[in-house]
Design an enzyme around this catalytic site. Structure first.
Site, mmCIF file in Angstrom:
data_model
loop_
_atom_site.group_PDB
_atom_site.id
_atom_site.type_symbol
_atom_site.label_atom_id
_atom_site.label_comp_id
_atom_site.label_asym_id
_atom_site.label_seq_id
_atom_site.Cartn_x
_atom_site.Cartn_y
_atom_site.Cartn_z
ATOM 1 N N LYS A 71 1.021 -1.052 0.077
ATOM 2 C CA LYS A 71 -0.049 -0.205 0.006
ATOM 3 C C LYS A 71 0.986 1.150 0.053
ATOM 4 O O LYS A 71 1.455 1.744 0.966
ATOM 5 C CB LYS A 71 -0.813 -0.048 1.362
ATOM 6 C CG LYS A 71 -1.918 1.156 0.886
ATOM 7 C CD LYS A 71 -2.563 1.540 2.587
ATOM 8 C CE LYS A 71 -1.676 2.727 3.308
ATOM 9 N NZ LYS A 71 -1.710 4.073 2.489
ATOM 10 N N GLY A 83 7.376 5.341 7.771
ATOM 11 C CA GLY A 83 6.464 6.443 8.068
ATOM 12 C C GLY A 83 6.593 7.112 9.576
ATOM 13 O O GLY A 83 7.441 6.728 9.918
ATOM 14 N N SER A 84 5.231 7.648 9.862
ATOM 15 C CA SER A 84 5.511 8.232 11.284
ATOM 16 C C SER A 84 5.480 7.444 12.406
ATOM 17 O O SER A 84 5.147 6.187 12.428
ATOM 18 C CB SER A 84 4.444 9.209 11.370
ATOM 19 O OG SER A 84 3.262 8.442 11.578
ATOM 20 N N THR A 108 1.958 6.465 13.548
ATOM 21 C CA THR A 108 1.241 5.405 12.702
ATOM 22 C C THR A 108 1.815 3.867 13.213
ATOM 23 O O THR A 108 1.267 2.932 13.272
ATOM 24 C CB THR A 108 1.496 5.349 11.407
ATOM 25 O OG1 THR A 108 0.707 6.907 10.950
ATOM 26 C CG2 THR A 108 0.761 4.505 10.334
ATOM 27 N N ALA A 109 3.149 3.986 13.372
ATOM 28 C CA ALA A 109 3.863 2.524 13.845
ATOM 29 C C ALA A 109 3.283 2.108 15.102
ATOM 30 O O ALA A 109 3.267 0.912 15.157
ATOM 31 C CB ALA A 109 5.429 2.865 13.780
ATOM 32 N N GLU A 154 10.342 1.634 9.961
ATOM 33 C CA GLU A 154 11.478 2.702 9.737
ATOM 34 C C GLU A 154 10.789 3.895 9.976
ATOM 35 O O GLU A 154 9.817 4.441 9.097
ATOM 36 C CB GLU A 154 11.972 2.618 8.361
ATOM 37 C CG GLU A 154 13.459 3.186 8.315
ATOM 38 C CD GLU A 154 13.375 4.644 7.851
ATOM 39 O OE1 GLU A 154 13.601 5.302 8.797
ATOM 40 O OE2 GLU A 154 13.077 5.073 6.860
ATOM 41 N N CYS A 157 13.642 11.216 5.867
ATOM 42 C CA CYS A 157 13.919 10.957 7.126
ATOM 43 C C CYS A 157 15.031 11.174 7.808
ATOM 44 O O CYS A 157 15.601 11.318 9.010
ATOM 45 C CB CYS A 157 13.500 9.511 7.796
ATOM 46 S SG CYS A 157 14.161 8.382 6.521
ATOM 47 N N GLU A 187 9.759 16.274 15.044
ATOM 48 C CA GLU A 187 10.068 16.121 13.618
ATOM 49 C C GLU A 187 9.210 17.109 12.798
ATOM 50 O O GLU A 187 8.224 16.877 12.852
ATOM 51 C CB GLU A 187 10.073 14.547 13.118
ATOM 52 C CG GLU A 187 10.460 14.417 11.727
ATOM 53 C CD GLU A 187 10.150 13.056 11.221
ATOM 54 O OE1 GLU A 187 11.168 12.582 10.601
ATOM 55 O OE2 GLU A 187 9.260 12.329 11.575
#
Length: 487
Positions: free
Chosen positions: A178, A231-232, A235-236, A253, A287, A391
């Site tokens: 996705k 991603g963020s 979300t992880a 990551e 990142c 961030e």
């Protein structure tokens, strides 16, 4: 606004076929701020269909030899190379990055990801030990895990998607991927090449949509044993919760708040242009970008003056402009968030030396509504300030002075992230000491973003879980089994 029929309409790619979706999401061209593409708003139903297709394709694909899979990956790399210009044009329009960056970084690296793993799978060996006194021999075998769920971000769309797909299928897994709903076009374009490259139906399935719908359906699917996500951190954390009932294997990551530490013996002629690049490349939407610059007091004023001058020459322009160093940010919401941090810095006592609110943007009339922002340099902020802790993921960097090694190590480590760091010094002993003590998965000295794909990539603390790279990806995308034979 263009008529809806002129919009590019994407479709999911499942089981070797393009399938329409009942609902669509608007995707914007960041350089003009208008909808130009419709992306499938997939849900559990589409994800279930894709997982079923991947499961069906797994036995045949996983039983192919590494050499057979290698040929397919090499052919796909050749096809991406052959279509480099159209991929670069699409990536630049979809993401807002400069065409130059897409041409020289994103698309060549996407092809290289397939080429790298096409060769690396030919060179792995297994372990064997003997226990002669027991009349036994032990050896290991590695087998593919199954269906891999891959979720990639919007900043380097095809680059980071292929960094996941390539090792997953090279090791014999099948995938349901996705991409970000904001940058789906190049993934869809790659699907058109899969059949020609010899990728069997169902080996690579791409489902477009949002994280809360398509993403959650994928990470909580009982038949997807492995998730690789970039991603963020927020979300992880959600992915970890959603996947935990199934004990899934995770590679996460995540974000960074990366320091550059510049000592008074640094070669400023190299350090300044490289640190401008590490702060503002790809609009600061990488990142690994530098967002905290610690400069030794004795050279602080000189560095700051030269750095600001160099940042002001880093041209923000229309992505197709070959003289532009920076394009548009990904979305209106993201631009507002990044600009908001500049306002926060000012309320926290920071001084904006160039960029947002100081210099003016010069853009053609049709791009006035695009999501552009100038490279912004801030000083005078405390280590505890939000701009030094959170961030920002945009073209904003903070420059602060430091006295000595011990102090700067403590300050550089004083954030929740630990992805990357750069150290500028000609003192070899100091470089080794710093590299050892910095809490970062990757430390670059006197350079930035010089990558060898054989070596581990990943971070510490809130910057992620796991590592990916030649050997690390091999271990992540395979199960190891120990076999004992008594003779």
């Amino acid at each position: 606004m263009a008529d809806q029929r002129t919009h590019l309409m994407l479709e999911n790619y499942i089981g070797g076929k393009f399938l329409p979706c009942t609902k669509y999401i608007d995707a914007y061209d960041p350089s003009v701020g208008e909808v130009y593409c419709k992306v499938p708003d997939s849900d559990k139903e589409e994800v279930d269909t894709a997982v079923e297709a991947a499961k069906e394709a797994f036995p045949a694909w996983s039983s192919k030899s590494p050499q057979e899979r290698s040929q397919v990956l090499n052919k796909l790399a050749d096809l991406i190379d052959a279509h480099l210009e159209e991929f670069a044009q699409a990536e630049s329009k979809d993401q807002g990055k400069t065409l130059t960056f897409a041409r020289t970084v994103d698309i060549p690296r996407s092809a290289y990801n397939f080429r790298f793993f096409a060769t690396s799978i030919l060179h792995h060996t297994n372990e064997c030990t003997q226990m002669d006194h027991m009349g036994c021999m032990h050896y290991t075998v590695r087998t593919p895990v199954g269906v891999a769920g891959l979720i990639s971000p919007w900043n380097l769309p095809l680059y980071l998607l292929t960094w996941k797909i390539a090792p997953a299928i090279a090791m014999g897994n099948t995938v349901v991927a996705k991409p970000s709903e904001m940058t789906s076009v190049t993934a869809w374009m790659m699907c058109k090449l899969l059949d020609e490259a010899g990728v069997p139906p169902g080996v690579v399935n791409i489902v477009f949509g949002t994280g809360p719908k398509a993403g959650e359906a994928l990470v909580s699917h009982p038949d997807v044993p492995l998730i690789s996500f970039t991603g963020s951190t927020a979300t992880a954390q959600r992915i970890t919760q959603q996947s935990s009932p199934y004990c899934k294997r995770l590679s996460l990551e995540l974000g960074g708040k990366n320091p550059a530490i510049i000592f008074d013996d640094a070669n400023l002629d190299e350090c300044i242009p490289t640190t401008v690049r590490s702060s503002f490349s790809n609009q600061g939407e990488i990142c690994l970008c530098t967002s905290r610059i610690f400069v030794q007091k004795s050279i602080f004023n000189e560095f700051l003056q030269r750095f600001v001058e160099a940042a002001q020459k880093w041209k923000t322009g229309v992505p197709s402009d070959t003289t532009a160093s920076m394009g548009a940010l990904i979305s209106k919401e993201h631009l507002e968030k990044v600009k908001g941090y500049v306002t926060i810095a000012q309320t926290e006592g920071g001084k904006v030396l160039c960029g947002e609110g100081v210099n003016s943007l010069d853009l053609p009339a049709k791009n006035q509504t695009g999501y552009f922002m100038l490279p912004t340099v801030i000083t005078g902020v405390a280590d505890e300030s939000r701009c030094m802790q959170e961030e920002i993921f945009g073209p904003v960097t903070c420059v602060v002075p430091f006295e000595n090694e011990e102090e700067v190590i403590q300050r550089a480590n004083n954030v929740k992230y630990g992805l990357a760091a750069t150290v500028w010094s000609r003192d070899v002993g100091r470089v080794h000491r710093m590299a050892k003590k910095l809490q970062a998965g990757m430390v670059c000295t006197n350079c930035w973003l010089v990558r060898d794909l054989n070596l581990p990539f990943g971070g510490m603390k809130f910057s992620g879980v796991g590592r990916e790279g030649g050997k690390d990806s091999y271990e992540f995308f395979t199960e190891v089994k120990t076999i004992t034979i008594k003779h």
